[in-house]
Design a protein around this motif. Structure first.
Motif, PDB file in Angstrom:
ATOM      1  N   VAL A 193       0.860  -1.180   0.000  1.00 46.61           N
ATOM      2  CA  VAL A 193       0.000   0.000   0.000  1.00 46.61           C
ATOM      3  C   VAL A 193       0.896   1.230   0.000  1.00 46.61           C
ATOM      4  CG1 VAL A 193      -1.798   1.298   1.199  1.00 46.61           C
ATOM      5  CG2 VAL A 193      -1.816  -1.214   1.272  1.00 46.61           C
ATOM      6  N   THR A 194       0.643   2.137  -0.922  1.00 42.37           N
ATOM      7  CA  THR A 194       1.432   3.357  -1.010  1.00 42.37           C
ATOM      8  C   THR A 194       0.504   4.568  -1.076  1.00 42.37           C
ATOM      9  OG1 THR A 194       3.119   4.537  -2.301  1.00 42.37           O
ATOM     10  CG2 THR A 194       1.574   3.203  -3.541  1.00 42.37           C
ATOM     11  N   GLY A 195       0.932   5.639  -0.464  1.00 41.71           N
ATOM     12  CA  GLY A 195       0.199   6.898  -0.547  1.00 41.71           C
ATOM     13  C   GLY A 195       0.695   7.694  -1.740  1.00 41.71           C
ATOM     14  N   VAL A 196      -0.218   8.167  -2.561  1.00 39.88           N
ATOM     15  CA  VAL A 196       0.148   8.872  -3.793  1.00 39.88           C
ATOM     16  C   VAL A 196      -0.498  10.250  -3.803  1.00 39.88           C
ATOM     17  CG1 VAL A 196       0.161   8.802  -6.306  1.00 39.88           C
ATOM     18  CG2 VAL A 196       0.228   6.667  -5.015  1.00 39.88           C
ATOM     19  N   LEU A 197       0.318  11.272  -3.968  1.00 38.51           N
ATOM     20  CA  LEU A 197      -0.227  12.622  -4.116  1.00 38.51           C
ATOM     21  C   LEU A 197      -0.813  12.780  -5.513  1.00 38.51           C
ATOM     22  CD1 LEU A 197       2.488  14.885  -2.442  1.00 38.51           C
ATOM     23  CD2 LEU A 197       0.213  14.349  -1.550  1.00 38.51           C
ATOM     24  N   ASP A 198      -1.978  13.398  -5.585  1.00 36.75           N
ATOM     25  CA  ASP A 198      -2.581  13.716  -6.877  1.00 36.75           C
ATOM     26  C   ASP A 198      -1.866  14.949  -7.424  1.00 36.75           C
ATOM     27  OD1 ASP A 198      -4.274  14.845  -8.908  1.00 36.75           O
ATOM     28  OD2 ASP A 198      -5.903  13.594  -8.177  1.00 36.75           O
ATOM     29  N   HIS A 199      -1.002  14.734  -8.431  1.00 39.93           N
ATOM     30  CA  HIS A 199      -0.154  15.825  -8.905  1.00 39.93           C
ATOM     31  C   HIS A 199      -0.954  16.972  -9.515  1.00 39.93           C
ATOM     32  CE1 HIS A 199      -0.434  12.674 -11.976  1.00 39.93           C
ATOM     33  NE2 HIS A 199      -0.460  13.645 -12.866  1.00 39.93           N
ATOM     34  N   LEU A 200      -2.057  16.668 -10.173  1.00 38.21           N
ATOM     35  CA  LEU A 200      -2.888  17.734 -10.728  1.00 38.21           C
ATOM     36  C   LEU A 200      -3.564  18.534  -9.621  1.00 38.21           C
ATOM     37  CD1 LEU A 200      -4.541  15.877 -13.751  1.00 38.21           C
ATOM     38  CD2 LEU A 200      -2.836  17.704 -13.858  1.00 38.21           C
ATOM     39  N   ARG A 201      -4.098  17.827  -8.641  1.00 39.28           N
ATOM     40  CA  ARG A 201      -4.795  18.492  -7.531  1.00 39.28           C
ATOM     41  C   ARG A 201      -3.850  19.371  -6.734  1.00 39.28           C
ATOM     42  NH1 ARG A 201      -7.885  21.298  -5.255  1.00 39.28           N
ATOM     43  NH2 ARG A 201      -9.305  20.741  -3.583  1.00 39.28           N
ATOM     44  N   CYS A 202      -2.587  18.948  -6.628  1.00 41.12           N
ATOM     45  CA  CYS A 202      -1.618  19.664  -5.800  1.00 41.12           C
ATOM     46  C   CYS A 202      -0.727  20.603  -6.602  1.00 41.12           C
ATOM     47  CB  CYS A 202      -0.750  18.671  -5.031  1.00 41.12           C
ATOM     48  SG  CYS A 202      -1.676  17.579  -3.939  1.00 41.12           S
TER      49      CYS A 202
END
Length: 335
Positions: free
Chosen positions: A55-64
């Motif tokens: 399980v990995t946490g992924v930042l939403d690059h578009l949202r951020c």
């Protein structure tokens, strides 16, 4: 050739539960699966420690506001596809890399700061340029669904609802301005990228805040649509032996309709609208090869405005959600 581990029925449902909610507590999972918490915790931890599931946490690059996504198809010289894919998987800009069969040899997703960076990455810094015959890049302009939202279908609807009860679900279009993350939020996101199930006490100790503050920061990131949790596993583990990518040319007036309809299919893991020759890119899964014909003729064939449909089969994924995948299909361990 990869050998798929044989999982028990409980293990398969455990994988399905983590796909629904990668941070669900073992108590939540046990309730959803109608099993004892001790058994679920023991079996679940074994799956995670083996690397079969991660399980990995992924930042939403578009949202951020961290960049844009490119879907890239490549043709390589005969016999070099695996080497090209291996070299691409090393690049920090690649989020996903796979060897495919069909009209392309390798497919990858790149995340770059903006469209000005495309030339630098795909022309100046592309590895093994002598082995790459042709590249075709498409900028993602709209997501209809992402792998984090996909449901394997192994669990009863009641179990799925129970696991998703405390998950904030932010749609891909429910915002207009990018979120700005604090240094503390970035630090927490980096820790969750390594271990998406890291406890709040562990995050708090690493970042230097209280446990309650760490919990609030994670919950805020999820609620704002900045952070999503991706469960990594090979789909044959849950009886879905065929992974494919579908590249579509759709009449512009039907693009929204077709994208939304494809997103609702149980076989769809990811679908997005893109620029370029193909204006829809889809990642999907099916139980077996016998299902491909019906998928192409009934699921895709029934869609309005589809001019071209090009399907490539995934032979081996080397990177998913920025995480390297070993040759045996397990999550690559950091040394």
């Amino acid at each position: 050739m990869r050998e798929t581990p044989k999982l028990s029925e409980l293990d398969r449902k455990l994988v399905a539960a983590l796909q629904v909610n990668g941070r669900a507590s073992w108590k939540q999972v046990a309730r959803a699966l109608d099993a004892t918490e001790s058994t679920v915790a023991r079996r679940g931890q074994q799956l995670l420690e083996s690397g079969v599931v991660g399980v990995t946490g992924v930042l939403d690059h578009l949202r951020c506001g961290l960049g844009i996504s490119l879907q890239v198809r490549m043709r390589s010289r005969p016999g070099t596809a695996n080497a090209v894919a291996e070299a691409l998987a090393v690049l920090p800009e690649t989020r996903f890399v796979t060897v495919v069969t069909g009209s392309a040899d390798v497919a990858a997703e790149f995340v770059v700061r903006d469209h000005h960076e495309v030339t630098r990455v795909l022309v100046e810094e592309l590895p093994r340029p002598d082995d790459i015959v042709e590249t075709e890049s498409m900028v993602v302009v709209r997501k209809f669904s992402a792998v984090e939202e996909w449901d394997t279908g192994l669990l009863a609807p009641e179990a799925t609802a129970l696991l998703r009860a405390d998950r904030a679900r932010t749609g891909h279009r429910e915002w207009s301005e990018p979120e700005r993350l604090t240094p503390q939020e970035f630090a927490i996101a980096r820790l969750l990228a390594d271990d998406g199930r890291a406890g709040y006490a562990q995050l708090a100790a690493a970042v230097g805040v209280s446990e309650s503050t760490a919990a609030r920061r994670v919950e805020s990131l999820v609620r704002r649509g900045c952070l999503r949790f991706r469960t990594l596993f090979e789909t044959p583990l849950v009886g879905l032996d065929v992974e494919f990518m579908q590249w579509l040319v759709v009449e512009p007036g039907e693009l929204e309709n077709v994208g939304a309809r494809l997103a609702r299919l149980s076989s769809t893991q990811y679908v997005s609208a893109t620029t370029g020759r193909f204006n829809l890119c889809l990642h999907g899964v099916l139980p077996g090869y016998g299902d491909l014909y019906h998928y192409m003729t009934e699921a895709v064939g029934a869609l309005p405005g589809v001019r071209t449909a090009d399907l490539t089969l995934q032979a081996r994924a080397l990177k998913r959600a920025y995480v390297r995948i070993s040759a045996d299909g397990t999550r690559e361990r950091k040394t």
